[in-house]
Design a protein around this motif. Sequence first.
Motif, short mmCIF file in Angstrom:
data_model
loop_
_atom_site.label_atom_id
_atom_site.label_comp_id
_atom_site.label_asym_id
_atom_site.label_seq_id
_atom_site.Cartn_x
_atom_site.Cartn_y
_atom_site.Cartn_z
N VAL A 49 28.60 112.10 52.29
CA VAL A 49 27.98 113.42 52.41
C VAL A 49 28.89 114.40 51.70
O VAL A 49 30.00 114.68 52.17
CB VAL A 49 27.77 113.81 53.89
N THR A 50 28.46 114.90 50.57
CA THR A 50 29.35 115.68 49.72
C THR A 50 28.95 117.14 49.63
O THR A 50 27.77 117.48 49.59
CB THR A 50 29.40 115.08 48.30
N ALA A 51 29.96 117.98 49.58
CA ALA A 51 29.76 119.42 49.40
C ALA A 51 30.20 119.85 48.01
O ALA A 51 30.58 121.00 47.79
CB ALA A 51 30.54 120.20 50.46
N TYR A 52 30.13 118.91 47.07
CA TYR A 52 30.57 119.21 45.71
C TYR A 52 29.77 120.35 45.08
O TYR A 52 28.55 120.38 45.14
CB TYR A 52 30.44 117.96 44.81
N ASN A 53 30.46 121.29 44.49
CA ASN A 53 29.92 122.11 43.39
C ASN A 53 31.11 122.55 42.54
O ASN A 53 32.24 122.54 43.01
CB ASN A 53 29.07 123.29 43.89
N ASP A 54 30.86 122.90 41.30
CA ASP A 54 32.00 123.21 40.44
C ASP A 54 32.24 124.71 40.29
O ASP A 54 33.04 125.13 39.45
CB ASP A 54 31.88 122.53 39.07
N MET A 55 31.58 125.51 41.13
CA MET A 55 31.90 126.93 41.21
C MET A 55 32.99 127.17 42.26
O MET A 55 33.81 128.09 42.13
CB MET A 55 30.63 127.72 41.57
N LEU A 56 33.02 126.34 43.28
CA LEU A 56 33.96 126.49 44.39
C LEU A 56 35.20 125.64 44.07
O LEU A 56 35.13 124.42 44.05
CB LEU A 56 33.29 126.05 45.68
N SER A 57 36.33 126.29 43.86
CA SER A 57 37.52 125.58 43.37
C SER A 57 37.94 124.46 44.31
O SER A 57 38.38 123.39 43.86
CB SER A 57 38.69 126.56 43.18
N ALA A 58 37.82 124.67 45.62
CA ALA A 58 38.25 123.65 46.58
C ALA A 58 37.39 122.41 46.52
O ALA A 58 37.84 121.31 46.87
CB ALA A 58 38.23 124.22 47.99
N HIS A 59 36.14 122.55 46.06
CA HIS A 59 35.21 121.42 46.06
C HIS A 59 34.94 120.86 44.67
O HIS A 59 34.29 119.83 44.54
CB HIS A 59 33.90 121.84 46.74
N ASP B 95 26.36 102.46 58.05
CA ASP B 95 27.20 101.96 59.14
C ASP B 95 28.38 102.87 59.42
O ASP B 95 29.07 102.71 60.44
CB ASP B 95 27.72 100.56 58.78
N ALA B 96 28.67 103.78 58.51
CA ALA B 96 29.77 104.74 58.64
C ALA B 96 29.51 105.87 57.67
O ALA B 96 28.58 105.80 56.85
CB ALA B 96 31.12 104.08 58.35
N ALA B 97 30.32 106.93 57.76
CA ALA B 97 30.12 108.08 56.88
C ALA B 97 31.47 108.65 56.44
O ALA B 97 32.45 108.64 57.19
CB ALA B 97 29.30 109.16 57.56
N LEU B 98 31.49 109.14 55.22
CA LEU B 98 32.61 109.90 54.67
C LEU B 98 32.11 111.31 54.39
O LEU B 98 31.11 111.48 53.67
CB LEU B 98 33.13 109.27 53.38
N CYS B 99 32.77 112.31 54.94
CA CYS B 99 32.37 113.70 54.72
C CYS B 99 33.35 114.33 53.73
O CYS B 99 34.56 114.38 53.99
CB CYS B 99 32.37 114.48 56.03
N LEU B 100 32.82 114.79 52.62
CA LEU B 100 33.62 115.43 51.58
C LEU B 100 33.42 116.94 51.70
O LEU B 100 32.43 117.50 51.26
CB LEU B 100 33.18 114.96 50.19
N GLY B 101 34.38 117.60 52.35
CA GLY B 101 34.28 119.03 52.56
C GLY B 101 35.63 119.60 52.94
O GLY B 101 36.45 118.91 53.56
#
Length: 611
Positions: A71-81, A146-152
């Motif tokens: 589950v990703t919160a990627y965007n390339d406007m937000l430097s942290a993401h 079966d599991a999740a990785l949260c990218l945020g």
Amino acid sequence: MHPVVLEVTERLRQRSQSTRRAYLRQMAEAGALPRGRRKLSCGNLAHGMAACGPTDKDRLRMMDEVNVAIVTAYNDMLSAHQPYESFPEQIRQALRAYGATGQVAGGVPAMCDGVTQGEPGMELSLASRDVIAMGTAIALSHNMFDAALCLGVCDKIVPGQLMGALRFGHLPVVFVPAGPMTSGIPNSEKAAVRQKYAEGKATRDELLEVESGSYHGPGTCTFYGTANTNQILLEAMGLQLPGASFVHPGTPLRNSLTVHAAERAAKLAREGQGSLASILDEKALINALVLLLATGGSTNLTLHLVAIGQCAGLQLRWEDMSALSEIVPTLARIYPNGKADINQFQAAGGTAFLFAQLLDAGLLHEDVETVAGHGLRLYTSEPVFEQGELVWREGPSDSLDAGILRGTADPFLVDGGLRLIDGGLGRGIIKVSAVAPEHRKVSAPCRIFTNQEALMEAFEAGELERDLVAVVRFQGPAANGMPELHKLTPYLGVLQDRGFKVALVTDGRMSGASGKVPAAIHVCPEAAAGGPLSRLRDGDMVSLDADTGRLEVAVAPSAWLAREPAVHDEPVRRGWGRELFAFMRGAASPAEQGASCFTASLREADGVPER
């Protein structure tokens, strides 16, 4: 264990018995069903793996193999993401090498409060947390995993992802950070130029130059705001790998930590261990609160921790924070609480030293489950990349810079950096870690505003050159979504530097960057709900005492009760998408209940979460 920590934890457990029991029952029922895609029909499964390559398809057909949601919160406007752009492929490759599979289950919005400060979009900021929670739930609802990785990383993203993931608490969930940007122009220098600009002593070009020198590359902003507070609290809750928070993007250590997080999620799923519901219990929530206080972290977390707890059936209250604040010392000085940035904090000993000190003092629950294994003592280690391998070594036993990080024997403050404010004007939160002792008591006539633009205009017109309690009301969750009022900081700071006694009182938010001016924020009941702030009038004598936690007004009780509450008669602010969020403002709970539109739906009349 410190007796107060035990007492507060037990009160939280007792208060939450019915809701926690119902939550755990719901998670147990979900966990008892055939795991992941095993229950899907052939048509369902075919849709879920149609775009996969042959190797992944073969593994997905093997029902005993593990499939991990990303589950990703990627965007390339937000430097942290922005660094998250490359993470999914890196994770997929790591999982294939481990004999498992991974799929991007969904993306969630990631707005930047730094971009929207003072802009119409800021009125969507807090609501975005609940939208992110719903987006996370939608991503996991496919039942392929079966599991999740949260990218945020940032302000509302981590709380929102965690809130959504908790409704799938039968799964293991690991958070994967991206890391901070390298240090640029010091935050204190940036703040000084902001104040000069507010006074008309610096040009816009000069301000943009220093801002761009501070926020200059990929990674999290380096001041100790909500984003970096999120990271430390994730470690405190055992949901992120030990010491993973503050490693720069694009480094071998960062890459190896990302691979290990993926492998760890797959391993927990294979072993049927480490479910999110089993890790995030009352002990984990109290551990997060202790770290918030010990570091003088972001005031936003006083909203988010309450809302997170509700999604796990745990009824955290501000009173819990107040009780712990009396016995948890302030051990860190990171801007705006000091001059250091998050990279200097990490170099001084970072989270490994901090956890060791608080554990040794009995201020943290050590006997907890984490994604790294059993026991919070694991988090006194720090990751290093040696001879091409990721290893953990014991963190420093002494602070490497006592001006940034100290032990419990010699704290910066003997109590916590956040406090509960109460009195005739309502209940709220104040951050004291960055406020000098001589500025913590202010008694002055108030000046009332209904938006921060009006205060800025009054400043520029020279109308605020006096002792002042600035009251900015109708800024609560039901009124306009509770935007941050961070644009006020330079103007109020200028008045304080000119020798005036200045304070801010508002039912809105400031931000993780709340600084040297005393600010009673999140005041509730909010003015839009007829709270006490709606009865204030210009010139009323208002007293704010951060040391005693009192917020009072000097008006005779009979005269006070005779006043009609002010009504917010400004036109409804439309445009910029704000009209789409009206239903969320209407459903938002008060600030001390998390300012969430989920509160009512999670609790029925008998206090048991909906099933």
